[in-house]
Design an enzyme around this catalytic site. Structure first.
Site, mmCIF file in Angstrom:
data_model
loop_
_atom_site.group_PDB
_atom_site.id
_atom_site.type_symbol
_atom_site.label_atom_id
_atom_site.label_comp_id
_atom_site.label_asym_id
_atom_site.label_seq_id
_atom_site.Cartn_x
_atom_site.Cartn_y
_atom_site.Cartn_z
ATOM 1 N N PHE B 228 0.779 -1.269 0.260
ATOM 2 C CA PHE B 228 0.012 -0.038 0.035
ATOM 3 C C PHE B 228 0.880 1.299 0.125
ATOM 4 C CE2 PHE B 228 -2.000 -3.428 2.423
ATOM 5 C CZ PHE B 228 -2.934 -4.030 1.681
ATOM 6 N N GLY B 455 -0.503 -7.611 -4.476
ATOM 7 C CA GLY B 455 -2.079 -8.119 -4.506
ATOM 8 C C GLY B 455 -3.074 -7.977 -5.398
ATOM 9 N N THR B 598 -10.149 -9.713 -10.303
ATOM 10 C CA THR B 598 -9.221 -8.933 -9.962
ATOM 11 C C THR B 598 -9.678 -7.435 -9.503
ATOM 12 O OG1 THR B 598 -7.622 -8.749 -11.351
ATOM 13 C CG2 THR B 598 -7.439 -10.892 -9.930
ATOM 14 N N GLN B 602 -9.919 -5.197 -6.100
ATOM 15 C CA GLN B 602 -9.172 -4.017 -6.003
ATOM 16 C C GLN B 602 -10.121 -2.971 -5.236
ATOM 17 O OE1 GLN B 602 -5.598 -2.809 -6.802
ATOM 18 N NE2 GLN B 602 -5.787 -4.470 -5.603
ATOM 19 N N LYS B 665 -6.896 2.212 -17.261
ATOM 20 C CA LYS B 665 -6.239 3.503 -16.646
ATOM 21 C C LYS B 665 -5.701 3.399 -15.214
ATOM 22 C CE LYS B 665 -10.140 6.332 -17.305
ATOM 23 N NZ LYS B 665 -11.120 7.534 -17.605
ATOM 24 N N GLU B 669 -5.976 2.681 -6.627
ATOM 25 C CA GLU B 669 -6.381 3.949 -5.856
ATOM 26 C C GLU B 669 -7.779 4.317 -5.935
ATOM 27 O OE1 GLU B 669 -1.887 5.091 -4.554
ATOM 28 O OE2 GLU B 669 -2.040 4.351 -6.621
#
Lengths: 213, 703
Positions: B228, B455, B598, B602, B665, B669
């Site tokens: 992170f 991850g 996945t 996220q 893109k 986050e």
């Protein structure tokens, strides 16, 4: 077949003098130990004596294999598995029983291996993440392992061994009857990547499928 | 498609930094400072040296020299200033600073001996609190003030909001504590197994520190137990392991204890922000002013993108931002998921909600009224922008229409119900990356690049991209990463791995396909047997292509951003102040989705992080001692199973045709940007209480 720990270059302790035999605990030691050992200590043979006290014989079954080990009483089950037996699938996340990453099964019950000394488990059967699937790179996975992959019940994968061991415990304890119940009984296992909902789905699916866990 | 490394991860077969049990391994345990500032008067290692199994104890007095520590700061480093130097001198710069490394033959012996090391300090007065030191704030070298139109124009607007918002320290706390194992093959060759998001950056840092050539330093990090942002530079555990290994001539493993993860390996810095927003009665924005203070260490300036969302999210003719950093006696903060944007967007998106109430306008309508057709920061057209679709589809899925705007107007039994929303924006771009694709004699494909998979699913996504270009079964493609000897790739941060490395994989596979076509005299090959036969016919053991990919002119002509709309339903207990988030809808424009499974994960992760930031996470320092008091996973609250509600993820999934050849893109986050504000806005809607200081704990609602 008998398994012993992997050979490790362990050359320390030869020169070291063990304080507790020389110093304050000598009296305690006197009352508890064979006199020959105490004499040995007094004759500066205390390294051997220390080794005698530091190492406790421990018989364990791990993933179905019997082990006879010689361990210090202060070694946690987690560190024994990881640092001496090279079973590194079990993870250390916090060392205080706060995260669940180190969860293993002892005699079938989920247990935090960081909070328990190895010597407390004489004669017991330990199952780790390495002991769930059938052997070999293509060996059949445990239903919970399969469900975790199918539902993407992990991201980085670090908490995953603990999550899976805990999930099996949750199912065996019959605490997987609703998403809320699963959440409650899995809350001791932290996943910082936030795969919680996928893990709940994975456990619920195994519960629904009725497979033996 | 499920993760290609799934089997390794569910069987305990994935090898993380502390899992490398090398022959002759020595255990290193760090002793850390108990004061925040001062000097070491004396270190007594006598008792520890006599303890069984101890091989060596390293302090500043006997540490091997690190040539790079003598070099003057070049200004070229990613964080401006003088990096922290491990075991360099007697100076204490922060609490929990490593002062000794105890090396012993077993972990227990090293740990016990570490407890026998005693350190005497000459303590100096320290400052670890941000607010009392705001006057020491200065503009960071690498973050400029920004102005378009008139400064502070919001003060002239008929409807305006001006408020202060604060966010506390957040600590990454990946489940894997930071760890490194180092071994010197000889005097000039070192191999490090560490936890890093960037093997190439770690390699460069170690080369610089020890004055070594690229071929002398090898960094391995095939699996990372969450990061992170906290593993994007070399930290004390790597340096300690390398120095320890040098000293004892054996491999050394150093694993941080959980409490050592606090104030040693980065954190999200505290912020104090002022946002002023003004609008005309129809909701058109007149001006935005965003002033932010952050904190940094006494030796480096870590600057965040805290005011960036304000610059670009809305069409607004007048906008000015300032950002000041206050140096404190803490370790240097570092990038933390949405570094800057997460904190900054809490202030901006809370203020937007306050403005909506001041205007008597629906929060979505207010945002749509100020939709930016181009990037207002530079007038460049967007590479793509589906934010309107995010609002629309998110609102529908969430059933926003059921919301009655008056605070406290919705209830369910005893509970106050609140619905809140926010928007998010995050940079989308790419960095140069190189990949190698090798067709092997057995007809399978090996693709390699020195990226990471902390991850998000990089192993899987790169496998898919390669398989897609080559028209191969993904089962016959293997992707390798996490080794500094592989072709260079940027670190896995800034949500740009798929755009950067994915493009390199795409481009190199296109080249390989072209080569195959040429070799096969124009006949397309689509089967594994076909590849085997071609290589056999040509007498080639394998066919390999390496290619670098990078952005082109679009970087100068267009603005790339990801977007999201966050919808949150909270239930607040009117007596206890307990906040339960019961429903989340996240709608995101991340360009093309490479792997739906996945990608969704996220976003789930971002939402869980957003929940933690909004409701519970706070690194608490006792400023009398400059020391964390909640430095474990029981006292540093972060979300657990029971905290997490149903989360609906809507991926708009429209390819970005300008940013990169694969249309992605970035997704790591964006789902967190603005999220904490959506929770705060929902809490306001439920209770009429506007909480501007995160986290929103029950005491603040009971007050």
């Amino acid at each position: 077949m008998q398994h012993n720990e992997p050979d490790r270059n362990n050359n320390a302790g030869q020169e070291a003098r063990r304080d507790f035999l020389k110093q304050s605990t000598l009296l305690t030691a006197l009352s508890l130990t064979p006199s020959v050992v105490v004499q040995a200590a007094e004759k500066h043979l205390d390294e051997k004596a220390a080794a005698y006290f530091e190492q406790v014989t421990l018989k364990l079954t791990i993933n179905g294999k019997p082990y006879t080990l010689s361990v210090e009483p202060r070694v946690t089950l987690l560190d024994l598995l990881r640092e001496r037996l090279n079973l590194t699938g079990t993870k250390k996340g916090c060392d205080y029983g706060q995260c669940g990453a180190c969860t293993v099964h002892i005699d079938g019950r989920r247990t935090l291996s960081c909070l328990t000394f190895a010597v407390m488990h004489e004669g017991q059967a330990v199952t780790t993440i390495e002991g769930l699937a059938e052997a070999g790179p293509q060996g059949k996975l445990h239903p919970v392992q399969e469900a975790f992959i199918r539902h993407d019940g992990f991201q980085c994968g670090y908490c995953t061994p603990g999550q899976i061991m805990s999930a099996i415990g949750c199912l065996r304890e019959d605490r997987a009857n609703s998403p809320d119940e699963i959440r409650e009984y899995m809350s001791g296992n932290i996943c910082r990547c936030g795969a919680y909902n996928n893990i709940v789905d994975a456990i619920a699916e195994v519960k629904k499928g009725g497979q033996k866990v | 498609m499920s993760r290609v490394d799934g089997r390794l991860k569910v069987t305990g077969g994935a090898t993380y930094a502390a899992d490398n049990q090398l022959t002759g391994l020595v255990y290193g345990v760090l002793v850390t400072s108990t004061i925040a500032k001062g000097r070491i008067k004396a270190i007594d290692t006598q008792a520890a040296r006599k303890a069984p199994g101890v091989l060596e104890i390293i302090t500043y007095q006997n540490a091997p020299k690190v040539p790079g520590y003598e070099a003057k700061p070049t200004g070229q480093t990613r964080v401006d200033g003088q990096e922290f130097r491990v075991f360099y001198n007697d100076e204490i710069l922060f609490n929990n600073q490593p002062v000794a490394l105890v090396l012993a033959d077993t972990f227990e012996r090293a740990n016990h001996a570490a407890s026998l090391v005693t350190v005497q300090y000459a303590q100096a007065p320290h400052q670890t609190a941000l607010r009392p030191n705001l006057t020491k704030g200065t503009k960071p070298k690498r973050a400029d003030d920004y102005l378009r139109g008139q400064a502070n124009a919001y003060t002239t607007a008929p409807v305006r909001v001006e408020q202060e918002y604060t966010t506390p320290i957040n600590v990454h706390n990946p489940m894997e504590p930071h760890a490194a194992t180092a071994v010197w093959q000889d005097a000039n060759n070192v191999t490090v197994y560490n936890k890093t998001q960037a093997v190439r950056i770690a390699q460069q840092d170690i080369m610089k520190a020890f004055n070594l050539k690229e071929e002398n330093v090898r960094v391995h990090s095939p699996f990372v137990g969450g990061a992170f942002g906290s593993s994007s530079r070399v930290w004390p555990q790597e340096m300690a392991a390398i120095l320890g290994a040098k000293k004892v001539g054996r491999p050394v493993k150093v694993v941080l204890r959980r409490d050592q993860v606090f104030n040693m390996v980065g954190y999200r810095p505290e912020s104090i922000q002022k946002v002023g927003i003004g609008a005309s009665p129809d909701g058109k924005l007149v001006g935005i002013t965003h002033e932010a203070y952050g904190l940094t260490s006494s030796y480096e300036q870590f600057a965040e993108r805290i005011v960036d969302p304000s610059k670009s999210l809305y069409s607004c003719p007048n906008l000015n931002t300032t950002y000041k950093l206050v140096p404190l006696d803490l370790s240097t903060p570092c990038w933390t998921r949405g570094p800057g944007e997460s904190s900054g967007s809490f202030a901006l998106e809370s203020a937007m909600d306050e403005l909506a109430y001041a205007l008597g306008m629906d929060p979505i309508a207010l945002r749509l009224a100020n939709f930016a057709e181009n990037d207002p920061e530079n007038q460049h057209p967007w590479t793509s922008n589906q934010l309107r679709a995010c609002y629309e589809r998110g609102a529908t899925q969430f059933n926003w229409a059921r919301r009655t705007p008056a605070p406290g107007s919705m209830r369910d039994g005893d509970w106050l119900v609140g619905l809140g929303m926010s928007a998010g924006i995050y940079k989308a771009g790419r960095s140069p990356a190189t990949a190698r694709a090798t067709l092997l004699a057995d007809g399978s494909l090996l693709v390699q690049s020195a990226t990471a998979d902390v991850g998000p699913g990089t192993y899987t996504i790169m496998t898919q991209i390669a398989a897609d270009v080559m028209s191969m079964d993904p089962a016959h493609v293997r992707f390798e990463l996490g080794d500094s000897a592989l072709p260079p790739a940027p670190g896995q941060f800034g949500s740009h791995t798929t755009t950067s490395v994915g493009s390199a994989v795409y481009d190199v596979c296109l080249s390989l396909r072209q080569k195959v076509l040429e070799l096969a005299s124009g006949q397309a090959i689509t089967t594994r047997d076909g590849y085997v036969e071609l290589l056999r016919q040509k007498g080639m053991p394998q066919l390999s292509v390496t290619k670098e990919s990078k952005s082109g002119s679009e970087e100068k002509t267009h603005s790339g951003k990801s977007f999201c709309a966050n919808f949150v339903e909270v239930w607040v207990h009117p007596v206890t102040g307990q906040v339960r988030v019961v429903k989340v809808v996240s709608a995101l424009d991340v360009g093309k989705v490479i792997n739906a499974k996945t990608a969704r994960s996220q976003v789930l992760g971002s939402v869980v992080w957003g929940l933690g930031m909004a409701l519970m996470e706070e690194g608490q320092i006792d400023h009398r001692f400059g020391r964390y008091v909640n430095k474990d996973l029981a006292d540093y609250h972060l979300p657990v199973f029971a905290d997490v509600p149903d989360i609906d993820v809507i991926l708009i999934d429209q390819p970005d045709t300008i940013l990169d050849p694969i249309g992605a893109k970035g997704i790591g986050e964006i789902g967190m940007i603005g999220f904490a504000a959506a929770v705060a806005n929902a809490v306001y809607h439920a209770t009429g209480k506007r909480i501007r200081n995160l986290p929103i704990t029950p005491d603040k609602l009971m007050a």
